[in-house]
Design a protein around this motif. Structure first.
Motif, PDB file in Angstrom:
ATOM      1  N   GLY A 125     -20.020   2.853  29.648  1.00 35.44           N
ATOM      2  CA  GLY A 125     -19.242   1.622  29.575  1.00 35.44           C
ATOM      3  C   GLY A 125     -19.125   0.924  30.910  1.00 35.44           C
ATOM      4  O   GLY A 125     -19.089  -0.300  30.986  1.00 35.44           O
ATOM      5  N   THR A 126     -19.058   1.691  32.025  1.00 36.01           N
ATOM      6  CA  THR A 126     -18.942   1.053  33.322  1.00 36.01           C
ATOM      7  C   THR A 126     -20.288   0.626  33.860  1.00 36.01           C
ATOM      8  O   THR A 126     -20.371  -0.290  34.667  1.00 36.01           O
ATOM      9  CB  THR A 126     -18.257   1.992  34.327  1.00 36.01           C
ATOM     10  OG1 THR A 126     -18.990   3.215  34.410  1.00 36.01           O
ATOM     11  CG2 THR A 126     -16.834   2.319  33.874  1.00 36.01           C
ATOM     12  N   ARG A 151     -20.972  -2.959  33.094  1.00 36.89           N
ATOM     13  CA  ARG A 151     -20.305  -3.990  33.879  1.00 36.89           C
ATOM     14  C   ARG A 151     -20.161  -3.450  35.297  1.00 36.89           C
ATOM     15  O   ARG A 151     -19.305  -2.615  35.575  1.00 36.89           O
ATOM     16  CB  ARG A 151     -18.915  -4.303  33.314  1.00 36.89           C
ATOM     17  CG  ARG A 151     -18.910  -4.744  31.880  1.00 36.89           C
ATOM     18  CD  ARG A 151     -17.511  -5.164  31.486  1.00 36.89           C
ATOM     19  NE  ARG A 151     -17.158  -6.425  32.106  1.00 36.89           N
ATOM     20  CZ  ARG A 151     -16.630  -7.451  31.454  1.00 36.89           C
ATOM     21  NH1 ARG A 151     -16.406  -7.360  30.184  1.00 36.89           N
ATOM     22  NH2 ARG A 151     -16.325  -8.566  32.069  1.00 36.89           N
ATOM     23  N   GLU A 197     -11.254 -13.698  32.619  1.00 31.70           N
ATOM     24  CA  GLU A 197     -12.606 -13.277  32.986  1.00 31.70           C
ATOM     25  C   GLU A 197     -12.966 -13.968  34.299  1.00 31.70           C
ATOM     26  O   GLU A 197     -12.976 -15.197  34.384  1.00 31.70           O
ATOM     27  CB  GLU A 197     -13.602 -13.653  31.882  1.00 31.70           C
ATOM     28  CG  GLU A 197     -15.051 -13.339  32.223  1.00 31.70           C
ATOM     29  CD  GLU A 197     -15.265 -11.884  32.593  1.00 31.70           C
ATOM     30  OE1 GLU A 197     -15.506 -11.625  33.794  1.00 31.70           O
ATOM     31  OE2 GLU A 197     -15.178 -11.024  31.697  1.00 31.70           O
ATOM     32  N   SER A 234     -13.329  -3.646  32.633  1.00 32.18           N
ATOM     33  CA  SER A 234     -13.126  -3.839  31.197  1.00 32.18           C
ATOM     34  C   SER A 234     -11.661  -4.144  30.938  1.00 32.18           C
ATOM     35  O   SER A 234     -10.795  -3.957  31.814  1.00 32.18           O
ATOM     36  CB  SER A 234     -13.526  -2.578  30.416  1.00 32.18           C
ATOM     37  OG  SER A 234     -12.616  -1.522  30.669  1.00 32.18           O
ATOM     38  N   ARG A 280     -12.345   4.651  25.170  1.00 29.54           N
ATOM     39  CA  ARG A 280     -11.598   4.033  26.263  1.00 29.54           C
ATOM     40  C   ARG A 280     -11.203   5.045  27.335  1.00 29.54           C
ATOM     41  O   ARG A 280     -11.082   4.692  28.501  1.00 29.54           O
ATOM     42  CB  ARG A 280     -10.387   3.293  25.692  1.00 29.54           C
ATOM     43  CG  ARG A 280     -10.825   2.096  24.856  1.00 29.54           C
ATOM     44  CD  ARG A 280      -9.693   1.398  24.153  1.00 29.54           C
ATOM     45  NE  ARG A 280     -10.217   0.347  23.275  1.00 29.54           N
ATOM     46  CZ  ARG A 280      -9.478  -0.409  22.476  1.00 29.54           C
ATOM     47  NH1 ARG A 280      -8.166  -0.247  22.458  1.00 29.54           N
ATOM     48  NH2 ARG A 280     -10.035  -1.317  21.706  1.00 29.54           N
ATOM     49  N   ASP A 292     -15.404   0.063  26.856  1.00 28.63           N
ATOM     50  CA  ASP A 292     -14.662  -0.979  26.144  1.00 28.63           C
ATOM     51  C   ASP A 292     -15.477  -2.268  26.220  1.00 28.63           C
ATOM     52  O   ASP A 292     -15.377  -3.017  27.191  1.00 28.63           O
ATOM     53  CB  ASP A 292     -13.280  -1.173  26.766  1.00 28.63           C
ATOM     54  CG  ASP A 292     -12.436  -2.197  26.010  1.00 28.63           C
ATOM     55  OD1 ASP A 292     -12.934  -2.775  25.020  1.00 28.63           O
ATOM     56  OD2 ASP A 292     -11.271  -2.421  26.407  1.00 28.63           O
ATOM     57  N   PRO A 293     -16.293  -2.555  25.206  1.00 32.44           N
ATOM     58  CA  PRO A 293     -17.180  -3.724  25.262  1.00 32.44           C
ATOM     59  C   PRO A 293     -16.511  -5.047  24.916  1.00 32.44           C
ATOM     60  O   PRO A 293     -17.170  -6.096  24.930  1.00 32.44           O
ATOM     61  CB  PRO A 293     -18.249  -3.372  24.223  1.00 32.44           C
ATOM     62  CG  PRO A 293     -17.515  -2.548  23.206  1.00 32.44           C
ATOM     63  CD  PRO A 293     -16.503  -1.750  23.997  1.00 32.44           C
ATOM     64  N   ARG A 294     -15.224  -5.046  24.601  1.00 32.28           N
ATOM     65  CA  ARG A 294     -14.582  -6.297  24.177  1.00 32.28           C
ATOM     66  C   ARG A 294     -14.635  -7.340  25.293  1.00 32.28           C
ATOM     67  O   ARG A 294     -14.328  -7.038  26.450  1.00 32.28           O
ATOM     68  CB  ARG A 294     -13.118  -6.048  23.818  1.00 32.28           C
ATOM     69  CG  ARG A 294     -12.885  -5.194  22.600  1.00 32.28           C
ATOM     70  CD  ARG A 294     -11.402  -4.930  22.419  1.00 32.28           C
ATOM     71  NE  ARG A 294     -10.858  -4.178  23.556  1.00 32.28           N
ATOM     72  CZ  ARG A 294      -9.568  -4.043  23.810  1.00 32.28           C
ATOM     73  NH1 ARG A 294      -8.669  -4.637  23.034  1.00 32.28           N
ATOM     74  NH2 ARG A 294      -9.153  -3.333  24.860  1.00 32.28           N
TER      75      ARG A 294
END
Length: 335
Positions: A4-5, A8, A52, A90, A172, A177-179
């Motif tokens: 997940g990290t 991003r 964002e 995220s 999480r 967390d791709p939201r």
């Protein structure tokens, strides 16, 4: 570094917490300060917001921590309001970070490469999205920190917390967390109204209309990604008078079951007896973003089945229109 990290590599999500019970007009001014930093602002009423920062980081040539400090200076000097600012790769990491800042305010930035080490020692209840009941269940099984939660196989978490809630908690805890941050202005209230073709004393007709309003309002909230913390029922009578009462929900919700239960309590409190009604309005109060509502554990299989049916109904309405499904009159006997 977790998957997940890796997705991003820049800490570009900002989560802002304002003081509790902040007046709405001041909250709107805080949102305006956020919009000066970035055009992508997601209001999370009554007192939080997401930003964002990707474009803002490139434009200003500074990191997220610096923009958080700029925001604090502006809100304090212009509005007299201090804020807690969490920054991460995220939504989960940023919101967890802001929750770790002591009041009145401060800035905490977590770089992508630090996520696993930073989350690991935190108590499970500190992880954004974990509710009190979920935290207690995890502690009952010896999972008292986020690092242990991340080490538990996802399949085990699904058995402990339920399918979707278990998957989300496992992801999480690993920083996944791709939201995206979704631009959303401060929402207006949500309401639904019904006018009777002629004055009515028929209790069954009133309840049928109220149930229809519940379903309409709940569908509206879910479509907007919101949940209500309370309901206001307004009754209009033939004499031109009105009756109005507001009650809080035990937990914020946009589900038919929860809104229906409270709406029926409100109509019972009215004690209509011989009052001739001309119309009714049901209004969702104190709206918050749905993703702020913690998924709680439920062992009620009937309720779980109704929630699944609710999702199916929403898809049918989205495809064929809001009138494609109407509430069954047999539900009127449910209290």
């Amino acid at each position: 570094m977790e998957a997940g990290t890796e997705a991003r590599r820049v800490a570009s999500v900002m989560h802002v917490r304002c003081p509790d019970r902040l007046p709405e007009d001041v909250y709107r001014q805080v949102l305006e300060q956020l919009a000066e930093l970035s055009p992508v602002v997601q209001a999370l009423p009554p007192s939080a917001a997401l930003v964002e920062l990707k474009g803002a980081l490139r434009y200003h040539g500074v990191d997220g921590r610096r923009l958080g400090e700029v925001l604090r200076v502006r809100t304090i000097s212009r509005l007299g309001v201090d804020v807690r600012v969490g920054i991460g790769p995220s939504i989960t990491v940023a919101a967890t970070a802001s929750g770790q800042i002591a009041e009145p305010g401060g800035v905490l930035a977590v770089d992508p490469g630090q996520v696993t080490d930073w989350l690991g020692p935190l108590p499970v209840e500190a992880l954004h999205g974990i509710g009190p009941r979920q935290a207690q269940t995890l502690r009952d099984y010896g999972v008292h920190c986020v690092g242990l939660l991340a080490a538990v196989p996802p399949a085990t978490m699904q058995r402990l917390l339920g399918g979707r809630a278990g998957r989300q908690a496992a992801d999480r805890a690993r920083g996944i967390d791709p939201r995206p941050v979704t631009p959303r202005a401060l929402p207006a209230s949500a309401s639904a109204s019904h006018t009777f073709p002629r004055h009515t004393l028929d209790g069954a007709a009133v309840r049928a209309a109220l149930l229809d309003l519940v379903v309409t309002l709940a569908h509206q909230l879910r479509g907007r990604g919101q949940a209500a913390r309370g309901l206001t029922l307004t009754l209009r009578f033939a004499q031109g008078t009105t009756w109005e009462k507001t009650r809080r929900l035990p937990e914020a919700s946009a589900h038919d079951d929860d809104l229906r239960t409270l709406a029926y309590r409100l109509i019972d409190a009215a004690g209509l007896q011989r009052g001739r009604l001309t119309g009714i309005t049901l209004k969702g109060e104190d709206l918050i973003a749905a993703d702020q509502v913690a998924e709680q554990i439920s062992f009620d299989q009937a309720r779980e089945a109704r929630l699944v049916a609710e999702e199916v109904s929403d898809r049918i309405r989205a495809k064929f229109g809001p009138g494609a499904i109407r509430p069954a009159t047999t539900l009127l006997r449910v209290s």
